[in-house]
Design a protein around this motif. Structure first.
Motif, PDB file in Angstrom:
ATOM      1  N   CYS A 203      40.198  59.408  31.844  1.00  0.00           N
ATOM      2  CA  CYS A 203      41.647  59.345  32.082  1.00  0.00           C
ATOM      3  C   CYS A 203      42.004  58.119  32.927  1.00  0.00           C
ATOM      4  CB  CYS A 203      42.134  60.607  32.786  1.00  0.00           C
ATOM      5  SG  CYS A 203      42.071  62.083  31.760  1.00  0.00           S
ATOM      6  N   SER A 204      42.945  57.357  32.455  1.00  0.00           N
ATOM      7  CA  SER A 204      43.416  56.193  33.200  1.00  0.00           C
ATOM      8  C   SER A 204      44.348  56.637  34.331  1.00  0.00           C
ATOM      9  CB  SER A 204      44.173  55.251  32.268  1.00  0.00           C
ATOM     10  OG  SER A 204      45.370  55.883  31.813  1.00  0.00           O
ATOM     11  N   MET A 205      44.737  55.684  35.158  1.00  0.00           N
ATOM     12  CA  MET A 205      45.692  56.001  36.207  1.00  0.00           C
ATOM     13  C   MET A 205      46.995  56.520  35.608  1.00  0.00           C
ATOM     14  SD  MET A 205      47.321  53.619  39.236  1.00  0.00           S
ATOM     15  CE  MET A 205      45.830  52.661  39.363  1.00  0.00           C
ATOM     16  N   ALA A 206      47.420  55.924  34.503  1.00  0.00           N
ATOM     17  CA  ALA A 206      48.653  56.361  33.833  1.00  0.00           C
ATOM     18  C   ALA A 206      48.524  57.804  33.356  1.00  0.00           C
ATOM     19  CB  ALA A 206      48.967  55.435  32.665  1.00  0.00           C
ATOM     20  N   ASP A 207      47.347  58.158  32.833  1.00  0.00           N
ATOM     21  CA  ASP A 207      47.116  59.533  32.379  1.00  0.00           C
ATOM     22  C   ASP A 207      47.232  60.517  33.539  1.00  0.00           C
ATOM     23  OD1 ASP A 207      46.563  58.669  29.763  1.00  0.00           O
ATOM     24  OD2 ASP A 207      44.429  58.430  30.194  1.00  0.00           O
ATOM     25  N   LEU A 208      46.663  60.147  34.672  1.00  0.00           N
ATOM     26  CA  LEU A 208      46.672  61.030  35.835  1.00  0.00           C
ATOM     27  C   LEU A 208      48.055  61.113  36.469  1.00  0.00           C
ATOM     28  CD1 LEU A 208      43.261  59.815  37.215  1.00  0.00           C
ATOM     29  CD2 LEU A 208      43.743  62.160  36.504  1.00  0.00           C
ATOM     30  N   LEU A 209      48.801  60.035  36.401  1.00  0.00           N
ATOM     31  CA  LEU A 209      50.187  60.076  36.881  1.00  0.00           C
ATOM     32  C   LEU A 209      51.039  60.967  35.983  1.00  0.00           C
ATOM     33  CD1 LEU A 209      50.666  56.320  37.818  1.00  0.00           C
ATOM     34  CD2 LEU A 209      50.865  58.253  39.402  1.00  0.00           C
ATOM     35  N   ASN A 210      50.724  60.955  34.712  1.00  0.00           N
ATOM     36  CA  ASN A 210      51.475  61.772  33.750  1.00  0.00           C
ATOM     37  C   ASN A 210      51.115  63.246  33.858  1.00  0.00           C
ATOM     38  OD1 ASN A 210      53.264  61.983  31.366  1.00  0.00           O
ATOM     39  ND2 ASN A 210      51.382  62.593  30.310  1.00  0.00           N
ATOM     40  N   ASP A 211      49.861  63.535  34.221  1.00  0.00           N
ATOM     41  CA  ASP A 211      49.414  64.926  34.333  1.00  0.00           C
ATOM     42  C   ASP A 211      48.465  65.041  35.524  1.00  0.00           C
ATOM     43  OD1 ASP A 211      48.578  67.518  34.092  1.00  0.00           O
ATOM     44  OD2 ASP A 211      47.734  67.317  32.073  1.00  0.00           O
ATOM     45  N   HIS A 212      48.997  65.418  36.666  1.00  0.00           N
ATOM     46  CA  HIS A 212      48.205  65.513  37.885  1.00  0.00           C
ATOM     47  C   HIS A 212      47.093  66.550  37.782  1.00  0.00           C
ATOM     48  CE1 HIS A 212      51.960  64.053  40.331  1.00  0.00           C
ATOM     49  NE2 HIS A 212      51.555  63.174  39.428  1.00  0.00           N
ATOM     50  N   GLU A 213      47.269  67.543  36.920  1.00  0.00           N
ATOM     51  CA  GLU A 213      46.296  68.628  36.793  1.00  0.00           C
ATOM     52  C   GLU A 213      44.954  68.144  36.266  1.00  0.00           C
ATOM     53  OE1 GLU A 213      46.760  72.150  37.515  1.00  0.00           O
ATOM     54  OE2 GLU A 213      48.327  71.173  38.690  1.00  0.00           O
ATOM     55  N   LYS A 214      44.919  66.949  35.751  1.00  0.00           N
ATOM     56  CA  LYS A 214      43.653  66.401  35.257  1.00  0.00           C
ATOM     57  C   LYS A 214      42.741  65.949  36.399  1.00  0.00           C
ATOM     58  CE  LYS A 214      45.250  65.015  30.672  1.00  0.00           C
ATOM     59  NZ  LYS A 214      45.473  63.896  29.715  1.00  0.00           N
ATOM     60  N   CYS A 215      43.283  65.899  37.612  1.00  0.00           N
ATOM     61  CA  CYS A 215      42.488  65.538  38.790  1.00  0.00           C
ATOM     62  C   CYS A 215      41.974  66.814  39.454  1.00  0.00           C
ATOM     63  CB  CYS A 215      43.330  64.737  39.782  1.00  0.00           C
ATOM     64  SG  CYS A 215      42.497  64.428  41.365  1.00  0.00           S
ATOM     65  N   HIS A 216      40.674  66.879  39.658  1.00  0.00           N
ATOM     66  CA  HIS A 216      40.044  68.055  40.278  1.00  0.00           C
ATOM     67  C   HIS A 216      40.634  68.329  41.660  1.00  0.00           C
ATOM     68  CE1 HIS A 216      36.722  70.824  41.310  1.00  0.00           C
ATOM     69  NE2 HIS A 216      36.741  70.239  42.503  1.00  0.00           N
ATOM     70  N   TYR A 217      40.816  67.289  42.445  1.00  0.00           N
ATOM     71  CA  TYR A 217      41.344  67.460  43.801  1.00  0.00           C
ATOM     72  C   TYR A 217      42.772  68.020  43.784  1.00  0.00           C
ATOM     73  CZ  TYR A 217      37.853  65.436  46.972  1.00  0.00           C
ATOM     74  OH  TYR A 217      36.749  65.221  47.755  1.00  0.00           O
ATOM     75  N   HIS A 218      43.572  67.564  42.848  1.00  0.00           N
ATOM     76  CA  HIS A 218      44.951  68.057  42.777  1.00  0.00           C
ATOM     77  C   HIS A 218      44.969  69.517  42.297  1.00  0.00           C
ATOM     78  CE1 HIS A 218      49.334  67.707  42.184  1.00  0.00           C
ATOM     79  NE2 HIS A 218      49.120  68.582  41.219  1.00  0.00           N
ATOM     80  N   LYS A 219      44.214  69.782  41.257  1.00  0.00           N
ATOM     81  CA  LYS A 219      44.244  71.103  40.630  1.00  0.00           C
ATOM     82  C   LYS A 219      43.645  72.188  41.502  1.00  0.00           C
ATOM     83  CE  LYS A 219      42.846  73.465  36.357  1.00  0.00           C
ATOM     84  NZ  LYS A 219      42.178  73.267  35.032  1.00  0.00           N
ATOM     85  N   CYS A 221      42.311  71.759  44.922  1.00  0.00           N
ATOM     86  CA  CYS A 221      42.412  71.627  46.374  1.00  0.00           C
ATOM     87  C   CYS A 221      43.841  71.435  46.867  1.00  0.00           C
ATOM     88  CB  CYS A 221      41.553  70.454  46.862  1.00  0.00           C
ATOM     89  SG  CYS A 221      39.818  70.569  46.368  1.00  0.00           S
ATOM     90  N   GLY A 222      44.739  71.099  45.967  1.00  0.00           N
ATOM     91  CA  GLY A 222      46.133  70.919  46.360  1.00  0.00           C
ATOM     92  C   GLY A 222      46.390  69.683  47.202  1.00  0.00           C
ATOM     93  N   TYR A 223      45.497  68.694  47.108  1.00  0.00           N
ATOM     94  CA  TYR A 223      45.719  67.457  47.854  1.00  0.00           C
ATOM     95  C   TYR A 223      46.942  66.728  47.295  1.00  0.00           C
ATOM     96  CZ  TYR A 223      40.956  68.121  49.666  1.00  0.00           C
ATOM     97  OH  TYR A 223      39.829  68.618  50.283  1.00  0.00           O
ATOM     98  N   TYR A 224      47.590  65.947  48.125  1.00  0.00           N
ATOM     99  CA  TYR A 224      48.862  65.332  47.749  1.00  0.00           C
ATOM    100  C   TYR A 224      48.707  63.973  47.077  1.00  0.00           C
ATOM    101  CZ  TYR A 224      50.342  68.548  51.505  1.00  0.00           C
ATOM    102  OH  TYR A 224      50.537  69.641  52.316  1.00  0.00           O
ATOM    103  N   TYR A 225      47.491  63.540  46.797  1.00  0.00           N
ATOM    104  CA  TYR A 225      47.240  62.172  46.349  1.00  0.00           C
ATOM    105  C   TYR A 225      48.164  61.734  45.206  1.00  0.00           C
ATOM    106  CZ  TYR A 225      42.724  62.867  48.792  1.00  0.00           C
ATOM    107  OH  TYR A 225      41.741  63.135  49.709  1.00  0.00           O
ATOM    108  N   TRP A 226      48.193  62.511  44.146  1.00  0.00           N
ATOM    109  CA  TRP A 226      48.948  62.070  42.969  1.00  0.00           C
ATOM    110  C   TRP A 226      50.440  62.311  43.124  1.00  0.00           C
ATOM    111  CZ3 TRP A 226      46.886  58.620  40.027  1.00  0.00           C
ATOM    112  CH2 TRP A 226      45.491  58.513  40.022  1.00  0.00           C
ATOM    113  N   ASN A 227      50.827  63.234  43.984  1.00  0.00           N
ATOM    114  CA  ASN A 227      52.252  63.366  44.316  1.00  0.00           C
ATOM    115  C   ASN A 227      52.722  62.114  45.052  1.00  0.00           C
ATOM    116  OD1 ASN A 227      52.263  65.958  43.245  1.00  0.00           O
ATOM    117  ND2 ASN A 227      51.851  66.928  45.209  1.00  0.00           N
ATOM    118  N   ILE A 228      51.886  61.622  45.948  1.00  0.00           N
ATOM    119  CA  ILE A 228      52.208  60.383  46.663  1.00  0.00           C
ATOM    120  C   ILE A 228      52.223  59.211  45.690  1.00  0.00           C
ATOM    121  CG2 ILE A 228      51.328  58.740  48.384  1.00  0.00           C
ATOM    122  CD1 ILE A 228      50.247  61.187  49.935  1.00  0.00           C
TER     123      ILE A 228
END
Length: 334
Positions: A203-219, A221-228
Motif C-alpha cells: 500500500c502506498s501513502m495514498a492508499d493508506l491516506l484513503n483507508d487508514h484501516e490498512k495500517c496495523h497501528y491505526h486499526k 492500536c488507535g494511534y493518530y498517525y494517519w488522522n494527523i
C-alpha cells in the motif's frame, strides 16, 4: 569503514574509559548469559545514575529527575557503555547548563535558522529530555501512541526565542553507534496478520491516506498517525522510489518525530518547530535513510542533521574541561 569496524572503534574508547578511568574491570552479563566488556557488572548496572555520566553532570541529572521534567531512563542507560541516552545527556547538559549556551549553539552553526537565545522560562531552564508534550492530549500524547512501554518522544527539546522574539522549539534525536532508526513496530509485530503485513509492503501513502484501516497501528492500536497525516501529508509528498508504506523502515522514527513538530505548530504551541538528528562524527550509516527522508520531504528546512563534534568544538573555549573529557571518551582523542 564498514559498520562493524566503526562500532568496534567507538566501543574500544568507551571500554577503555570504563576500565582505566572508572576503574571498573569487571564484565557485565547479557540477557543471553554472555559476559561482555561493554556491559557493566553489578551493582553498577543497577545504579540510578549511570557510571558513564560526566561527573559535573550528575548533580544536574539528580535535579532533573526530581522535577516535573524527569525523563524515563532507558534499559541500557546504566548497563551499557554505549548507551545513546547517556551519551546524549553527556553532550547536552554541560552546554545547556552553561551561561554561554547561546553562544555555543550559534557558533556551532547547527542551531535552527532565526535562533536568538534559549528561553529559560520554558520547560526546565529552557530544555528537557525525552519530550513528548503530555499536556495537550493527556497520557497518550499528541500522536496517541504513548504508554508506559512505548511512544514517540524526542531525545532533547530546546525552547528558544527567534530573532522576532517568537517562541520556538527545537527537537533533537541523538544517535551514537546505531546504524538505523527505529523501524515500524506494527510491521515487526508478532500479532500482525499476513494480509496486514502485505498491506505494509504494497500500500502506498495514498492508499493508506484513503483507508487508514490498512495500517496495523491505526486499526489495532488507535494511534493518530494517519488522522494527523490527513492534514499534514503535503509535507511528505516528495519523491519516494520504494514500494509500499514508506514508513515501515527506518524513516518511521523520523516521520513520527516530524509529525510531533507539525502538530505542535498546528496547535500554535510554538511558532516554529524544527527537528534534527545529531550523530557521532564517524557514524555515516544513518545517512542513507536520512537522504531518502529528505527526498520524501522535499529537502524541507524543518529537518536537518549535524555531527556532535560541531557542538563540542564550538564549546572548547567556554568549557575546556568537559570538551576534553567528551573527546576522550566518545572520540578516543587524548
Amino acid at each position: 569503514m564498514i559498520y562493524e569496524d566503526f562500532k568496534k572503534k567507538v566501543y574500544s574508547h568507551l571500554i577503555r574509559y570504563k576500565k582505566e578511568d572508572l576503574g571498573i574491570a569487571g564484565k557485565g552479563i547479557s540477557s543471553h548469559g554472555v559476559e561482555h566488556d561493554c556491559l557493566f557488572p553489578k551493582p553498577y548496572c543497577e545504579e540510578k545514575l549511570p557510571s558513564m555520566l560526566y561527573a559535573d553532570t550528575k548533580p544536574v541529572v539528580v535535579d532533573i529527575q526530581a522535577s516535573r521534567f524527569a525523563y524515563k531512563p532507558h534499559l541500557a542507560a546504566s548497563a551499557h557503555v554505549a548507551s545513546s541516552q547517556t551519551a546524549c545527556i553527556n553532550l547536552f547538559v554541560p552546554i545547556l547548563e552553561s551561561e554561554q549556551a547561546d553562544q555555543i549553539l550559534l557558533e556551532s552553526g547547527v542551531a535552527p535558522e532565526g535562533f536568538a537565545h534559549i528561553d529559560r522560562e520554558q520547560l526546565r531552564k529552557g530544555y528537557c529530555f525525552e519530550y513528548w508534550e503530555s499536556s495537550l492530549e493527556g497520557a497518550k500524547g499528541l500522536l496517541g501512541d504513548h504508554s508506559p512501554h512505548a511512544g514517540t518522544d524526542s531525545d532533547v527539546a530546546i525552547a528558544y526565542r527567534d530573532k522576532d522574539n517568537k517562541l520556538c522549539l527545537w527537537l533533537i534525536e541523538h544517535k551514537l553507534t546505531e546504524h538505523e532508526f527505529t523501524t515500524c513496530g506494527g510491521y515487526r509485530s508478532k500479532g500482525i496478520s499476513k494480509s496486514e503485513k502485505a498491506n505494509c509492503a504494497t500500500c502506498s501513502m495514498a492508499d493508506l491516506l484513503n483507508d487508514h484501516e490498512k495500517c496495523h497501528y491505526h486499526k489495532h492500536c488507535g494511534y493518530y498517525y494517519w488522522n494527523i497525516m490527513d492534514a499534514q501529508s503535503s509535507f511528505f509528498n516528495g519523491s519516494y522510489k520504494g514500494t509500499g508504506c514508506p514508513f515501515r523502515g527506518g524513516m518511521n522514527q523520523l516521520w513520527r518525530n516530524q509529525m510531533l513538530t507539525l502538530e505542535l505548530e498546528k496547535r500554535a504551541v510554538f511558532a516554529d518547530v524544527f527537528f534534527s538528528v545529531v550523530t557521532h562524527p564517524e557514524n555515516t550509516f544513518l545517512d542513507k535513510t536520512m537522504n531518502k527522508y529528505r527526498e520524501l520531504t522535499k529537502n524541507s528546512h524543518k529537518f536537518f542533521d549535524f555531527k556532535s563534534d560541531s557542538l563540542v568544538n564550538a564549546a572548547v573555549k567556554y568549557l575546556p574541561a568537559w570538551t576534553s573529557w567528551y573527546k576522550k571518551v566518545y572520540y578516543g582523542m587524548e
